[in-house]
Write an enzyme that holds these catalytic residues in place. Sequence first.
Site, PDB file in Angstrom:
ATOM      1  N   SER A  52       0.800  -1.223   0.000  1.00 54.69           N
ATOM      2  CA  SER A  52       0.000   0.000   0.000  1.00 54.69           C
ATOM      3  C   SER A  52       0.836   1.277   0.000  1.00 54.69           C
ATOM      4  CB  SER A  52      -0.933   0.022   1.222  1.00 54.69           C
ATOM      5  OG  SER A  52      -1.896  -1.009   1.153  1.00 54.69           O
ATOM      6  N   THR A  53       2.157   1.150   0.062  1.00 55.03           N
ATOM      7  CA  THR A  53       2.989   2.361   0.140  1.00 55.03           C
ATOM      8  C   THR A  53       2.883   3.207  -1.121  1.00 55.03           C
ATOM      9  OG1 THR A  53       4.907   1.072  -0.605  1.00 55.03           O
ATOM     10  CG2 THR A  53       4.648   1.392   1.778  1.00 55.03           C
ATOM     11  N   PRO A  58       2.108   5.026   4.502  1.00 57.68           N
ATOM     12  CA  PRO A  58       3.428   4.571   4.939  1.00 57.68           C
ATOM     13  C   PRO A  58       3.383   3.178   5.538  1.00 57.68           C
ATOM     14  CG  PRO A  58       2.518   6.116   6.538  1.00 57.68           C
ATOM     15  CD  PRO A  58       1.576   6.117   5.359  1.00 57.68           C
ATOM     16  N   ASP A  59       4.484   2.439   5.385  1.00 53.39           N
ATOM     17  CA  ASP A  59       4.576   1.173   6.105  1.00 53.39           C
ATOM     18  C   ASP A  59       4.977   1.478   7.543  1.00 53.39           C
ATOM     19  OD1 ASP A  59       7.304   1.672   6.126  1.00 53.39           O
ATOM     20  OD2 ASP A  59       7.805   0.125   4.675  1.00 53.39           O
ATOM     21  N   PHE A  60       5.241   0.434   8.315  1.00 54.63           N
ATOM     22  CA  PHE A  60       5.492   0.649   9.730  1.00 54.63           C
ATOM     23  C   PHE A  60       6.968   0.804  10.067  1.00 54.63           C
ATOM     24  CE2 PHE A  60       1.251  -0.975   9.649  1.00 54.63           C
ATOM     25  CZ  PHE A  60       0.615  -0.363  10.709  1.00 54.63           C
ATOM     26  N   ARG A  61       7.830   0.018   9.434  1.00 57.43           N
ATOM     27  CA  ARG A  61       9.186  -0.124   9.956  1.00 57.43           C
ATOM     28  C   ARG A  61      10.302   0.432   9.080  1.00 57.43           C
ATOM     29  NH1 ARG A  61       6.160  -4.284  11.964  1.00 57.43           N
ATOM     30  NH2 ARG A  61       6.425  -4.677  14.192  1.00 57.43           N
ATOM     31  N   ASN A 132      -3.097  -5.672   6.583  1.00 51.67           N
ATOM     32  CA  ASN A 132      -3.432  -4.265   6.433  1.00 51.67           C
ATOM     33  C   ASN A 132      -4.828  -3.950   6.948  1.00 51.67           C
ATOM     34  OD1 ASN A 132      -0.932  -3.972   5.227  1.00 51.67           O
ATOM     35  ND2 ASN A 132      -1.737  -4.207   3.157  1.00 51.67           N
ATOM     36  N   ASP A 134      -6.268  -0.957   5.898  1.00 53.98           N
ATOM     37  CA  ASP A 134      -6.677   0.171   5.050  1.00 53.98           C
ATOM     38  C   ASP A 134      -7.887  -0.138   4.172  1.00 53.98           C
ATOM     39  OD1 ASP A 134      -5.556  -1.386   2.927  1.00 53.98           O
ATOM     40  OD2 ASP A 134      -3.601  -0.441   3.253  1.00 53.98           O
ATOM     41  N   HIS A 151      -5.466  -8.687  10.849  1.00 55.93           N
ATOM     42  CA  HIS A 151      -5.304  -7.671  11.893  1.00 55.93           C
ATOM     43  C   HIS A 151      -6.509  -6.750  11.978  1.00 55.93           C
ATOM     44  CE1 HIS A 151      -0.641  -8.244  11.818  1.00 55.93           C
ATOM     45  NE2 HIS A 151      -1.294  -9.263  12.314  1.00 55.93           N
ATOM     46  N   CYS A 159     -18.464  -0.673  20.261  1.00 55.85           N
ATOM     47  CA  CYS A 159     -18.274  -0.064  21.568  1.00 55.85           C
ATOM     48  C   CYS A 159     -17.378  -0.960  22.403  1.00 55.85           C
ATOM     49  CB  CYS A 159     -19.626   0.110  22.254  1.00 55.85           C
ATOM     50  SG  CYS A 159     -19.527   0.650  23.976  1.00 55.85           S
ATOM     51  N   CYS A 164     -22.007  -3.797  26.340  1.00 51.84           N
ATOM     52  CA  CYS A 164     -22.697  -3.071  25.268  1.00 51.84           C
ATOM     53  C   CYS A 164     -22.337  -3.633  23.892  1.00 51.84           C
ATOM     54  CB  CYS A 164     -22.373  -1.576  25.350  1.00 51.84           C
ATOM     55  SG  CYS A 164     -23.206  -0.571  24.096  1.00 51.84           S
ATOM     56  N   CYS A 185     -19.977   5.872  22.117  1.00 54.00           N
ATOM     57  CA  CYS A 185     -21.158   5.062  21.863  1.00 54.00           C
ATOM     58  C   CYS A 185     -22.428   5.864  22.134  1.00 54.00           C
ATOM     59  CB  CYS A 185     -21.123   3.814  22.742  1.00 54.00           C
ATOM     60  SG  CYS A 185     -22.556   2.726  22.540  1.00 54.00           S
ATOM     61  N   CYS A 188     -24.116   4.124  25.440  1.00 57.28           N
ATOM     62  CA  CYS A 188     -23.530   4.144  26.784  1.00 57.28           C
ATOM     63  C   CYS A 188     -22.407   5.162  26.956  1.00 57.28           C
ATOM     64  CB  CYS A 188     -23.026   2.746  27.160  1.00 57.28           C
ATOM     65  SG  CYS A 188     -21.544   2.246  26.256  1.00 57.28           S
ATOM     66  N   ASN A 250       9.244  -8.245  -2.369  1.00 58.64           N
ATOM     67  CA  ASN A 250       9.483  -7.349  -1.244  1.00 58.64           C
ATOM     68  C   ASN A 250      10.740  -6.531  -1.512  1.00 58.64           C
ATOM     69  OD1 ASN A 250       8.400  -6.646   1.374  1.00 58.64           O
ATOM     70  ND2 ASN A 250      10.189  -7.577   2.316  1.00 58.64           N
ATOM     71  N   CYS A 287       6.885  -3.500  -4.721  1.00 63.19           N
ATOM     72  CA  CYS A 287       5.889  -4.557  -4.916  1.00 63.19           C
ATOM     73  C   CYS A 287       5.116  -4.402  -6.224  1.00 63.19           C
ATOM     74  CB  CYS A 287       4.923  -4.598  -3.730  1.00 63.19           C
ATOM     75  SG  CYS A 287       5.676  -5.125  -2.181  1.00 63.19           S
TER      76      CYS A 287
END
Length: 359
Positions: A52-53, A58-61, A132, A134, A151, A159, A164, A185, A188, A250, A287
């Site tokens: 997705s970059t 952005p990627d994470f690392r 991802n 996204d 993930h 909530c 709830c 929420c 509540c 990669n 990629c």
Amino acid sequence: MELLRSLLSRTLGLGGEKPEKVLDELTLEGVSRFLRSERCKNVVCMVGAGISTSAGIPDFRSPGTGLYANLQSYDLPYPEAIFEISFFKQHPEPFFALARELYPGQFKPTVCHYFMRLLQEKGLLLRCYTQNIDTLERVAGLEPELLVEAHGTFFTSHCLRPSCRQPYGLQWMKERIFSSLVPKCEKCQSVVKPDIVFFGESLPSRFFTLLQSDFQKVDLLLIMGTSLQVQPFASLVSRVPTNTPRLLINKEKTGQSDPLMSLMGFGCGMDFDSDKAYRDVAWLGECDAGCLALAELLGWKKELEELVKREHAAIDAKAAREGEGKGKARGGEGKARGGDGETPGDASQRQGGSRDPTP
């Protein structure tokens, strides 16, 4: 003793029969020939932030440009805290501030996403396992039943209060995030969290259910844009049959681990370079470029490029229509109120809403 012998045979290649080699050469060309053959009917994709970059996410690392390297403004004890459930429950504001920058709907799927769409259309995609959040796999047109969002996803929210658990949709969450409000929420007043998996939370049950069958059926494992550092996702590469080819697209080689760690169930044990390498192929670079190279070898390049162009044009047209509709709606609201220009956020504050603004 038999269990130990089996583990040694499978992980270290000690004893037992040598696994069948199904690629005629350990190159992208060899993978393309296998993918075109009758032997390859079920492809499983494992994808991470690297696909997705090119969409602007952005990627994470990655040093300097990765998400974790650019979180100084959020005043975190350490970068990963922004995705830890214990921190979020006490301090949700940094996450929602970041979510405004990365929110789904602001980005278009990449060549990689549409390459997986082609695999789906050609009846080759058994499943896509994505790290991802996204939702670009959904935007690209992957069928929900062929997608495992390991993930979690922004697509739905709930909530946080256990008693709830009121569900909310993508548009509801988007409106509150872009109004600089911590979503609360309506039943509540507890914090509502997108259904993404934070550190400290369990992965969706769908992940564990489907991998049991998918990774026995898979004929080719395609790994793209992931560092393979987060468990248990990273361990999936070691679940395929011993003769199943594994292609990594990669920026750098990853998934390699020492034999002892693999034996203990940690790491992935991919082997690209040793004399015993027989099924793992690494294509190093961006990629999108890797998918285009593979598509060209398969004779799909023109089809892929036309798909990307057509789908991106449709996304632009939809965004333009929605923009026009919002502009007309805002104009109508202004006339109805006598042109006072009050925003939804203003109304919330005037009505005594308890939502907290993010920094």
